[in-house]
Design an enzyme around this catalytic site. Structure first.
Site, PDB file in Angstrom:
ATOM      1  CB  CYS A  52      -0.806   0.618   0.832  1.00  0.00           C
ATOM      2  SG  CYS A  52      -2.195  -0.891   1.496  1.00  0.00           S
ATOM      3  CB  VAL A  53       0.592   4.312  -1.953  1.00  0.00           C
ATOM      4  CG1 VAL A  53       1.058   6.457  -2.242  1.00  0.00           C
ATOM      5  CG2 VAL A  53       0.919   3.837  -2.832  1.00  0.00           C
TER       6      VAL A  53
END
Length: 140
Positions: A52-53
């Site tokens: 996930c960013v």
């Protein structure tokens, strides 16, 4: 299409019921605001969602009423996606969580509102929750 969770199916139906991508996006942001704050100790490496960013943490607690999930994210839209999954998976058994078909994600219609990296992160959060459920089964 049934996901394997009545609560998740209700959320998907609500999202599908809106033809306006902006309204779906606003619903996800509303879910983010409703997510209770997670305890600081939740933020450890084993609870961090990889891929996930945003920084996303989620963890289950097993109880007599199935798994109860807590989590947090540092970005509002990601927090809303996490809140959607928590609402949809709370109360399920570990094996029920593992059996959730990720096809429900396409059913939400959110892809039009999410960047590809967020859409991928949504799937990564689900996969992480399913892996945590699998760990609970193998440790019992």
């Amino acid at each position: 299409m049934a996901s394997g969770s009545a609560a998740l199916d209700q959320i998907v139906a609500k999202l599908k019921g809106s033809s306006d991508p902006k309204r779906r996006y606003e619903y996800v942001l509303w879910l983010a605001k409703k997510l209770p704050p997670a305890p600081a100790e939740l933020q450890c490496e084993s609870n961090r969602v990889k891929g996930c960013v945003s920084q996303v943490f989620v963890a289950p607690t097993a109880g007599v009423n199935g798994l109860q999930w807590q989590g947090d994210a540092d970005a509002q839209i990601t927090k809303g996606l996490l809140a959607l999954l928590i609402a949809g998976l709370n109360g399920l058994s570990a094996s029920e969580v593992q059996a959730i078909d990720p096809c429900f994600i396409a059913e939400t219609g959110l892809q039009g509102s999410l960047t590809p990296s967020r859409a991928n992160g949504f799937l990564n959060i689900l996969r992480h929750m399913q892996a945590q459920a699998a760990d609970l089964i193998s440790n019992n």
